[in-house]
Design an enzyme around this catalytic site. Sequence first.
Site, PDB file in Angstrom:
ATOM      1  N   ARG A 243       0.838  -1.192   0.000  1.00  0.00           N
ATOM      2  CA  ARG A 243       0.000   0.000   0.000  1.00  0.00           C
ATOM      3  C   ARG A 243       0.877   1.248   0.000  1.00  0.00           C
ATOM      4  NH1 ARG A 243      -1.954   0.762   4.319  1.00  0.00           N
ATOM      5  NH2 ARG A 243      -1.262  -1.075   5.466  1.00  0.00           N
TER       6      ARG A 243
ATOM      7  N   TYR B 274      -1.389  -3.438  -6.842  1.00  0.00           N
ATOM      8  CA  TYR B 274      -1.254  -4.152  -5.562  1.00  0.00           C
ATOM      9  C   TYR B 274      -2.562  -4.174  -4.760  1.00  0.00           C
ATOM     10  CZ  TYR B 274      -0.322  -5.176  -0.734  1.00  0.00           C
ATOM     11  OH  TYR B 274      -0.412  -5.718   0.516  1.00  0.00           O
TER      12      TYR B 274
ATOM     13  N   LYS C 134      -9.821  -2.408   1.259  1.00  0.00           N
ATOM     14  CA  LYS C 134      -9.524  -1.291   2.143  1.00  0.00           C
ATOM     15  C   LYS C 134     -10.250  -0.018   1.699  1.00  0.00           C
ATOM     16  CE  LYS C 134      -7.385  -3.784   4.937  1.00  0.00           C
ATOM     17  NZ  LYS C 134      -6.041  -4.255   4.971  1.00  0.00           N
TER      18      LYS C 134
ATOM     19  N   HIS D 230     -10.872  -2.560  11.050  1.00  0.00           N
ATOM     20  CA  HIS D 230      -9.771  -3.413  10.588  1.00  0.00           C
ATOM     21  C   HIS D 230      -9.603  -4.548  11.597  1.00  0.00           C
ATOM     22  CE1 HIS D 230      -5.282  -3.554   9.121  1.00  0.00           C
ATOM     23  NE2 HIS D 230      -6.048  -4.392   8.450  1.00  0.00           N
TER      24      HIS D 230
ATOM     25  N   SER E  50      -1.694  -3.789  10.162  1.00  0.00           N
ATOM     26  CA  SER E  50      -1.300  -4.633   9.038  1.00  0.00           C
ATOM     27  C   SER E  50      -0.069  -5.476   9.378  1.00  0.00           C
ATOM     28  CB  SER E  50      -1.004  -3.754   7.826  1.00  0.00           C
ATOM     29  OG  SER E  50      -2.132  -2.973   7.518  1.00  0.00           O
ATOM     30  N   ALA E  51      -0.134  -6.743   9.025  1.00  0.00           N
ATOM     31  CA  ALA E  51       0.950  -7.699   9.273  1.00  0.00           C
ATOM     32  C   ALA E  51       1.316  -7.793  10.753  1.00  0.00           C
ATOM     33  CB  ALA E  51       2.175  -7.367   8.411  1.00  0.00           C
ATOM     34  N   CYS E  52       0.317  -7.734  11.614  1.00  0.00           N
ATOM     35  CA  CYS E  52       0.546  -7.866  13.059  1.00  0.00           C
ATOM     36  C   CYS E  52      -0.270  -9.003  13.671  1.00  0.00           C
ATOM     37  CB  CYS E  52       0.254  -6.559  13.767  1.00  0.00           C
ATOM     38  SG  CYS E  52       1.484  -5.285  13.386  1.00  0.00           S
TER      39      CYS E  52
ATOM     40  N   LYS F 262      -3.529 -10.700  12.584  1.00  0.00           N
ATOM     41  CA  LYS F 262      -4.964 -10.993  12.512  1.00  0.00           C
ATOM     42  C   LYS F 262      -5.230 -12.364  11.890  1.00  0.00           C
ATOM     43  CE  LYS F 262      -6.025  -7.212  10.296  1.00  0.00           C
ATOM     44  NZ  LYS F 262      -4.639  -6.693  10.319  1.00  0.00           N
TER      45      LYS F 262
ATOM     46  N   ASN G 106      -3.322 -14.890  11.612  1.00  0.00           N
ATOM     47  CA  ASN G 106      -2.837 -15.954  12.504  1.00  0.00           C
ATOM     48  C   ASN G 106      -3.786 -16.197  13.669  1.00  0.00           C
ATOM     49  OD1 ASN G 106       0.139 -17.044  11.986  1.00  0.00           O
ATOM     50  ND2 ASN G 106      -0.027 -14.978  11.168  1.00  0.00           N
TER      51      ASN G 106
ATOM     52  N   ASP H 279      -9.733  -9.898   8.462  1.00  0.00           N
ATOM     53  CA  ASP H 279      -9.183  -8.561   8.182  1.00  0.00           C
ATOM     54  C   ASP H 279     -10.165  -7.422   8.426  1.00  0.00           C
ATOM     55  OD1 ASP H 279      -6.794  -7.141   7.249  1.00  0.00           O
ATOM     56  OD2 ASP H 279      -7.951  -6.609   5.473  1.00  0.00           O
TER      57      ASP H 279
ATOM     58  N   SER I 241       4.946 -10.363   0.462  1.00  0.00           N
ATOM     59  CA  SER I 241       4.313 -11.264  -0.504  1.00  0.00           C
ATOM     60  C   SER I 241       3.041 -11.832   0.117  1.00  0.00           C
ATOM     61  CB  SER I 241       5.277 -12.371  -0.916  1.00  0.00           C
ATOM     62  OG  SER I 241       5.797 -13.034   0.213  1.00  0.00           O
ATOM     63  N   ARG I 242       2.073 -12.142  -0.728  1.00  0.00           N
ATOM     64  CA  ARG I 242       0.730 -12.466  -0.223  1.00  0.00           C
ATOM     65  C   ARG I 242       0.134 -13.667  -0.946  1.00  0.00           C
ATOM     66  NH1 ARG I 242      -1.871  -8.845   3.819  1.00  0.00           N
ATOM     67  NH2 ARG I 242      -0.186  -7.382   4.242  1.00  0.00           N
TER      68      ARG I 242
ATOM     69  N   ARG J 254       2.087  -3.932  17.653  1.00  0.00           N
ATOM     70  CA  ARG J 254       3.378  -4.615  17.655  1.00  0.00           C
ATOM     71  C   ARG J 254       4.336  -3.720  18.422  1.00  0.00           C
ATOM     72  NH1 ARG J 254       6.408  -8.088  13.886  1.00  0.00           N
ATOM     73  NH2 ARG J 254       4.456  -8.505  12.783  1.00  0.00           N
TER      74      ARG J 254
ATOM     75  N   GLU K 115      -0.190 -20.425  21.182  1.00  0.00           N
ATOM     76  CA  GLU K 115      -0.123 -20.168  22.630  1.00  0.00           C
ATOM     77  C   GLU K 115      -0.951 -18.930  23.023  1.00  0.00           C
ATOM     78  OE1 GLU K 115       1.115 -22.314  24.629  1.00  0.00           O
ATOM     79  OE2 GLU K 115       2.305 -23.549  23.244  1.00  0.00           O
ATOM     80  N   ASN K 116      -1.317 -18.124  22.023  1.00  0.00           N
ATOM     81  CA  ASN K 116      -2.183 -16.973  22.331  1.00  0.00           C
ATOM     82  C   ASN K 116      -3.543 -17.429  22.871  1.00  0.00           C
ATOM     83  OD1 ASN K 116      -0.177 -15.208  21.506  1.00  0.00           O
ATOM     84  ND2 ASN K 116      -0.925 -15.101  19.399  1.00  0.00           N
TER      85      ASN K 116
END
Length: 597
Positions: free
Chosen positions: A82, A210, A219, A239, A261-263, A265, A267, A288, A379-380, A411, A506-507
């Site tokens: 982005r 992208y 978004k 989000h 982003s990339a923190c 979600k 997972n 997301d 990469s996605r 994060r 473990e979360n």
Amino acid sequence: MASLQTPGTQGSAPTKNPELLAWVAKMAQMTQPDQIVWCDGSEEEKKRLTELAVKQGILIPLNPQKRPGCYLHRSNPNDVARVEHLTFICTTNKEDAGPTNNWMEPESAYTKLSHLFTGSMKGRTMYVVPYVMGPLGSPFAKVGVELTDSVYVVLNMRIMTRMGRAALEMLGDSGEFNRGLHSTGDLDPERRFICHFPQDNTIWSIGSGYGGNALLGKKCMALRIGSYLGQHEGWLAEHMLILGVTSPQGETTYVAAAFPSACGKTNFAMMIPPKEYAGWKIETVGDDIAWMRVGPDGRLWAINPEAGYFGVAPGTNTKSNPNAMACVARDTLFTNVALTADGDVWWEGMDGEVPEELTDWQGRPWKKGSTEKAAHPNSRFTAPMTNNPVLSPKANEPMGVPISAIIFGGRRSNTVPLVLQAFNWTHGVFLGATMGSETTAAATGKVGVVRRDPMAMLPFCGYHMGDYLQHWLNMQKAIAHPPKIFQVNWFRQDKNGKFIWPGFGENMRVLEWIVNRVHGRVPTEETLLGWVPRADQGLNTKGLDLPRESLTEVTSIKPDEWKAELKNQESFFESLGLKAPEALTLQRKLLISRLES
Ligand code: GTP
Ligand code: SPV
Ligand code: MN
């Protein structure tokens, strides 16, 4: 399609909606495509467009024995994330966009971009992509139409949304829809703009292919336009992931969580709990975006407007996220990952030995031990949610699911403890509003810099951030039975820069505590920041491979760090000027006095 009078138009338009027909004609007049193709979302269409994309080198087929139905796309190396500095909110008054958004006056934005769009589809096809955000038949679902000259975008939208005929049916002859215009243009970052016109329900995006810049339903529509609509209509576009957690006794609790982003979600939304949690079940509603409204029962109900996952590839493996690995086993589009010699994909952090040789994300030969990354850090994968082994049976539920807990998590390598519960709604909004997070590769710019990212919405709020926070505060009056609010941080680091908390599955231990708090089952300890798990009757540490000192460290609250944090928060509230909600600046003062006493 005589009504459009567009030369080269293929077949007749599958709609009689006069607004839609007129708009497509007008946009085609400007962009001058060779032909217009209306997408129906069929299997036949998918096959045809995929074959075309392969022929044009846009998609590389992967080994069907290893990844059936999967393809690799390599983007232009300058177009991998982005672009927040090129993203604009175009409202009549600058004040309405607020200090956290770039602003352009609507008329000058239309004029500026019209120049770029004029003739931008010459020699290309304009695809008309009607799509629904939200479960079909949901009273909360919304229709958008994206006009794009990118077949990659069409194929991604087909996975990420309910695309095609169903959307036109929902729209009917007179319905309202979001107008999205997209062209990859010449991919020159100098001529790249992502402009939102909330007052016109319109998005114009040019110069990027992208995800977040080009898949306009995501978004741009579901968050930036969505949050604007949410403020006007009394709901929340966030989000956030949505998950259901079911105990061995069969009690299901739904939770929504905002991480930047990339923190984490994706997972968290499909996590597999550790073996001590036999009989527990996590199911994904969304990974997301959440649209949340107050139901007739006074609870907050959430739908996931999306139909697929546009997830971060690096770090995904059978240990960290086995369900995501299952999602990408078939019918998945990969963007900017590495290619193995036998036609499979690879990225940093995947299971097993690092291959000796690869083709990197830019198509160059790569050797083990190279200092460069084989896959781009952002990469996605684009995978349909129906691939998810733990997809919630409620993912298509028109009303969505009732939310009992909202979690905010950034994060942070220091300062913020593993978990705490807000004292009340206003304090919870304060925790969300004061979120900070270290930047990631999901947006261009420096990685690892702490910035304020209220509710993980900094890049996605379509109006004034102060009004947005006030809207959150106001929602309390509308929700008779509000969710409890929590804050988490999986990312505290030790002196050597290593993550202390094991994270991922473990979360579950933290989630169990949250569920217990929601149902009023465990006592807490009060701290200056909020309620935390007690040493006894707190987190379940049975089977947790973590030294006691590490648990102490990851849950610690250090007054010195908090003094610095509060200074930083002050500048953030100051930046909101008169729109900084008083209830929140008061929360800050209360925290200061707790810290000082
Ligand atoms: P967007 O799609 O960009 O909105 O991101 P997301 O929030 O869905 O992020 P995702 O789940 O894909 O996580 C991205 C990164 O966070 C990956 O590098 C993961 O390995 C890492 N991550 C996720 N969960 C954890 C965790 O519990 N602990 C640690 N240390 N890292 C995590
Ligand atoms: C994010 O950056 O938060 C994403 C990926 O989820 S994108 O769709 O590009 O916004
Ligand atoms: Mn995201």
